[in-house]
Design an enzyme around this catalytic site. Structure first.
Site, mmCIF file in Angstrom:
data_model
loop_
_atom_site.group_PDB
_atom_site.id
_atom_site.type_symbol
_atom_site.label_atom_id
_atom_site.label_comp_id
_atom_site.label_asym_id
_atom_site.label_seq_id
_atom_site.Cartn_x
_atom_site.Cartn_y
_atom_site.Cartn_z
ATOM 1 N N LYS A 88 0.814 -1.217 0.000
ATOM 2 C CA LYS A 88 0.000 0.000 0.000
ATOM 3 C C LYS A 88 0.849 1.269 0.000
ATOM 4 O O LYS A 88 0.369 2.354 0.332
ATOM 5 C CB LYS A 88 -0.970 0.006 1.184
ATOM 6 C CG LYS A 88 -2.145 -0.943 0.990
ATOM 7 C CD LYS A 88 -3.237 -0.684 2.009
ATOM 8 C CE LYS A 88 -4.441 -1.589 1.788
ATOM 9 N NZ LYS A 88 -5.412 -1.484 2.879
ATOM 10 N N LYS B 272 -8.780 -11.963 -9.030
ATOM 11 C CA LYS B 272 -9.860 -12.135 -8.057
ATOM 12 C C LYS B 272 -10.924 -11.055 -8.264
ATOM 13 O O LYS B 272 -10.584 -9.918 -8.568
ATOM 14 C CB LYS B 272 -9.259 -11.981 -6.653
ATOM 15 C CG LYS B 272 -9.678 -13.053 -5.685
ATOM 16 C CD LYS B 272 -8.867 -12.960 -4.413
ATOM 17 C CE LYS B 272 -9.749 -12.538 -3.259
ATOM 18 N NZ LYS B 272 -9.051 -12.518 -1.971
ATOM 19 N N LYS C 226 -14.111 -5.069 -5.665
ATOM 20 C CA LYS C 226 -15.024 -3.942 -5.815
ATOM 21 C C LYS C 226 -14.532 -2.973 -6.882
ATOM 22 O O LYS C 226 -15.305 -2.378 -7.616
ATOM 23 C CB LYS C 226 -15.153 -3.217 -4.471
ATOM 24 C CG LYS C 226 -16.270 -2.218 -4.465
ATOM 25 C CD LYS C 226 -16.277 -1.362 -3.233
ATOM 26 C CE LYS C 226 -17.303 -0.250 -3.420
ATOM 27 N NZ LYS C 226 -17.240 0.753 -2.374
#
Ligand code: TRP
Length: 327
Positions: free
Chosen positions: A111, A192, A195
Site C-alpha cells: 500500500k 480475483k 469492488k
C-alpha cells in the site's frame, strides 16, 4: 466451543466474491461457535476517506451482512469504533511490537509504505488487528490467505505478551474456509473479483438488479473451444462460471459434476445468471427493508457493541494490570 472473531472492511456494497469467499462461511460458523464479527471502520481510516461516505458505507456493510443472513441474535455483530477497548489495547500492544516486524508486513509495503506521506496508522494497522482478535480471546479467526501474515503477527504478539507479563491472551489460529469459493473477475478471470476491478462488468454486487446480473453474466469472458469443462488453468472463464453456479445452486453439486449438464457456453451462462438472480432476490429485498429503517439497524449494532464491550473490557483490564498500569 470455539470462540471466533473476524473483521470486514466497510466497503459498502458487497459483491458475490465477498459473500461466497467469506461471509457465507461466517454465517455457517454462527451455528456451532461463539462468534464475534466486526466492521472495521477504524482500519478504514488508514487510507483517505470521505467522512460522509465512510459513515454510509459502514451502515451499508452492516445491512448487507444482515441481509445475507447473519443472525444478530446468535452472533455478536458490531462496529469496531463503537468499542473503544480496541484502540486502548492497540496502544498497549504497540508498545510490545517492534518497528522491524511491522516493516515486514506485505500489505503495508504494497500500500505504498515507503512514501513520506503514508500515515502512521497504516503502519500500525496490523497491531490494531491483533487487538481486535486478542480482546475477545478468540481461538479461531476465519480469514483469506492475504491475511495470514497479519495473523502470524497476532500470534507472535500474544505469545510474547504472555511470556513477558502473564498469560493473558489466547493464541489464535487462522481458519481458511474449506468450502469457500474463490470468485474471479468476470472480465479478467485470472484476477480475483473485487469492488474496484478493471471493468464494471467484472463484478456482481449482491444488490444488482436481475437485469444487471443477466447482462454481466452474458458478457462474461469465456475461453477458446466450446465444450463446458471444469479446468481453471485452461478454461478460467468457464470454470469461474461453474464455480459461481455450483455455489449458488441449492443442490450442492460440484463444479466438475455440473459441467456435464450444459451442452454449450450459452446454456451454462443462462443457468448461472438464473441461479444468481434467485440467490440474491431475497437478499435485495431484505437489504431494502433494513436500510429504510436506520433506527432499527442502529439498535442492532448498539446491542452488538454492548455485548462486545462486555468481553473486551474484561480482557483490557487484565492486560492493563499485567503491564503495571494502576487500574
Ligand atoms: N485486515 C482485514 C482485511 O483487510 C480486516 C480485519 C481487521 C480483520 N481486523 C480483523 C480480519 C480481525 C480478521 C480479524 O480483510
Amino acid at each position: 466451543m470455539n470462540r471466533v472473531l473476524s473483521g470486514i472492511q466497510p466497503t459498502g456494497e458487497l459483491h458475490i466474491g465477498n459473500y461466497l469467499g467469506a461471509v457465507k462461511n461466517w454465517i455457517e460458523m454462527v451455528k456451532a461457535n461463539e462468534t464475534f464479527y466486526t466492521i472495521v471502520d477504524l482500519h478504514a481510516l488508514t487510507i483517505p476517506q470521505d467522512p460522509y461516505q465512510l459513515r454510509t458505507r459502514t451502515l451499508a456493510t452492516a445491512a448487507s451482512l444482515l441481509a445475507l443472513g447473519l443472525d444478530p441474535k446468535r452472533c455478536t455483530l458490531f462496529i469496531q469504533s463503537h468499542v473503544p477497548e480496541h484502540t486502548s489495547l492497540s496502544w498497549l500492544l504497540e508498545c510490545t511490537a517492534s518497528m522491524g516486524e511491522l516493516s515486514r508486513m506485505i500489505q503495508f509495503k504494497e500500500k505504498g509504505g515507503k512514501r513520506e506521506s503514508v500515515k502512521v496508522g497504516l503502519f500500525t494497522y496490523p497491531v490494531l488487528q491483533a487487538a481486535d482478535i486478542l480482546l475477545y480471546q478468540a481461538n479461531q479467526v476465519p480469514i483469506g490467505e492475504d491475511q495470514l501474515q497479519h495473523l502470524e503477527l497476532t500470534r507472535d504478539i500474544a505469545k510474547r505478551f504472555n511470556h513477558h507479563y502473564s498469560k493473558v491472551f489466547v493464541v489464535p489460529e487462522a481458519v481458511l474456509p474449506k468450502h469457500a469459493t474463490r470468485v474471479m473477475d468476470l472480465q479478467y478471470p485470472n484476477q480475483k473479483m473485487s469492488k474496484s476491478g478493471n471493468s464494471s462488468l467484472g463484478t456482481v454486487f449482491i444488490l444488482d438488479e436481475p437485469s444487471v446480473i443477466e447482462r454481466k453474466i452474458k458478457k462474461a469472458v469465456t475461453d477458446a473451444g466450446s465444450e463446458v469443462v471444469y479446468d481453471p488453468k485452461k478454461k478460467p472463464g468457464v470454470s469461474n462460471l461453474l464455480e459461481l453456479l455450483a455455489a449458488s445452486l441449492p443442490s450442492g453439486k460440484a463444479p466438475t459434476e455440473l459441467a456435464g449438464d450444459y451442452p454449450s457456453y450459452s446454456t451454462l451462462k443462462a443457468a448461472t445468471s438464473e441461479a444468481l438472480i434467485e440467490l440474491l432476490r431475497p437478499v435485495r429485498r431484505s437489504y431494502t427493508e433494513l436500510i429504510s429503517d436506520q433506527s432499527e439497524l442502529e439498535a442492532i449494532l448498539k446491542m452488538g457493541a454492548v455485548k462486545a464491550r462486555g468481553v473486551a473490557s474484561a480482557t483490557l483490564s487484565v492486560a492493563q494490570q499485567a503491564m503495571g498500569l494502576s487500574v
